[in-house]
Design an enzyme around this catalytic site. Structure first.
Site, PDB file in Angstrom:
ATOM      1  N   TYR A  54       0.825  -1.240   0.167  1.00 36.38           N
ATOM      2  CA  TYR A  54       0.101   0.009   0.124  1.00 36.38           C
ATOM      3  C   TYR A  54       0.972   1.200  -0.087  1.00 36.38           C
ATOM      4  O   TYR A  54       1.810   1.406   0.836  1.00 36.38           O
ATOM      5  CB  TYR A  54      -0.931   0.148   1.186  1.00 36.38           C
ATOM      6  CG  TYR A  54      -1.846  -1.078   1.314  1.00 36.38           C
ATOM      7  CD1 TYR A  54      -2.123  -1.828   0.214  1.00 36.38           C
ATOM      8  CD2 TYR A  54      -2.653  -1.240   2.475  1.00 36.38           C
ATOM      9  CE1 TYR A  54      -2.950  -2.773   0.207  1.00 36.38           C
ATOM     10  CE2 TYR A  54      -3.476  -2.444   2.471  1.00 36.38           C
ATOM     11  CZ  TYR A  54      -3.784  -3.017   1.541  1.00 36.38           C
ATOM     12  OH  TYR A  54      -4.655  -4.146   1.672  1.00 36.38           O
ATOM     13  N   GLN A 293     -15.882   9.767   9.587  1.00 38.07           N
ATOM     14  CA  GLN A 293     -16.780   8.587   8.883  1.00 38.07           C
ATOM     15  C   GLN A 293     -16.122   7.564   9.603  1.00 38.07           C
ATOM     16  O   GLN A 293     -17.007   6.643   9.946  1.00 38.07           O
ATOM     17  CB  GLN A 293     -15.775   8.488   7.545  1.00 38.07           C
ATOM     18  CG  GLN A 293     -15.946   9.503   6.297  1.00 38.07           C
ATOM     19  CD  GLN A 293     -15.386   9.235   4.893  1.00 38.07           C
ATOM     20  OE1 GLN A 293     -14.166   8.757   5.200  1.00 38.07           O
ATOM     21  NE2 GLN A 293     -15.787   9.442   4.023  1.00 38.07           N
TER      22      GLN A 293
END
Length: 338
Positions: A54, A293
């Site tokens: 990543y 979120q």
């Protein structure tokens, strides 16, 4: 927060697990990424999943920095190995699950994460070019060296999992998890992978429970994707979300709004709660680009969706659901990127 055992091990993890694919080190600034990790901790999330590939290692670095100062025994850190990292051009041994690549990769991950060990070390894909015996022996040696406590796999078929589990038992190490894509719209693990894992004592840690954001309901039929959404970001998963962006599917997704309303959930919370209804799922991987979120997503933990509403979800989505188990096998037929 709800906590579940991972496979037949004694390791408990948070049912909402924070994942930093596509965000840390690439899509959002480091200070925002750190704020998201702290919001997750504040919400009761203790489990964090990343991978060496990543953002070419930067995601591990950002996660390690964000967790600095936390009591190590109070968090669970997962990472993965398979894909190449480091400078270009890639070396011949920079990809796959050879002993050389695994041994070099675990040390790199630990250095970037700033920890002496990871709780779970996962094979990010199946390696068609390396004997499984070599791979499992290397994983066993990583565990015996104290660099990982448990091992897992990601996007492996039921047959591959069964073979790896048998070798792990012979080597005296615990293969306890599978990390596949899974959502209301993507159910390819249900026919084969889940039954094998139930039999052998592995749990699923599922990624993309919101189908790349489609199940949030923000993508509407006949309308262009919202500005700044994943579908408009060539570097943030636009290629992966394409498969879901057709008007028939998006129309069916809009029919889920009344079900979410009945449960007092947002569409995103409904999607996360849905995957957690599967008793073989230990955790849903959820990322975030804003701290708020995280606070919203964790509300899906502990929700029970009644059988009649699960049936209504199935009826609404109909043949928009992808459930062919052969797709899992195809995902492992990956050429090395060298």
């Amino acid at each position: 927060m709800e906590f579940r055992y991972l496979g037949n091990s004694g390791l408990q993890i948070s049912a909402i697990t924070y994942g930093n694919w596509l965000t840390h080190g690439s899509q959002i600034e480091n200070d925002v990424a750190t704020a998201c990790v702290h919001a997750a901790l504040d919400a009761g999330v203790t489990t964090f999943d990343t991978a060496d590939v990543y953002a070419n290692g930067r995601a591990e670095e950002v996660l390690g920095a964000a967790l600095k100062g936390q009591r190590r025994q109070s968090v669970e850190i997962f990472t993965k190995v398979y894909w190449p990292t480091g400078p270009d051009p890639k070396g011949r041994n920079d990809t796959g699950l050879s002993r050389k690549h695994i041994m070099e990769s675990i040390d790199g991950s630990l250095r970037r994460l700033g920890t002496d060990y990871v709780d779970l070390y996962q094979a990010h894909r199946y390696d068609l070019f390396t004997p499984l015996e070599e791979t499992m022996q290397a994983f066993a040696d990583v565990v015996r060296a104290g660099k990982a406590l448990y091992i897992g796999v990601s996007e492996w078929t039921g047959e591959q999992i069964r073979a790896a589990h048998a070798l792990a038992r012979q080597l005296g190490v615990s293969l306890i998890s599978s990390q596949p894509q899974y959502s209301m719209l993507w159910r390819v693990i249900e026919p084969e992978v889940v039954p094998v894992c139930r039999e052998l004592g592995l749990s699923q840690i599922v990624w993309s429970p919101m189908a790349q954001g489609v199940l949030s309901g923000k993508y509407r039929p006949g309308q262009p994707p919202p500005a700044g959404s994943r579908a408009t970001d060539a570097h943030g998963g636009a290629d992966m979300i394409k498969r879901f962006l057709n008007d028939d599917l998006l129309t069916r997704v809009q029919q889920l709004h009344p079900i979410a309303d009945e449960l007092g959930l947002s569409m995103a919370q409904l999607a996360i709660a849905w995957v957690l209804q599967n008793d073989n799922v230990a955790a849903a991987l959820v990322g975030a680009s804003r701290p708020e979120q995280v606070a919203e997503n964790v509300k899906a933990a502990g929700v029970t969706i009644p059988p009649e509403l699960l049936a209504r979800i199935d009826a609404a989505l109909g043949d928009a659901v992808t459930a062919d188990p052969a797709i899992v096998a195809k995902s492992t037929m990956t050429k090395r990127l060298i």
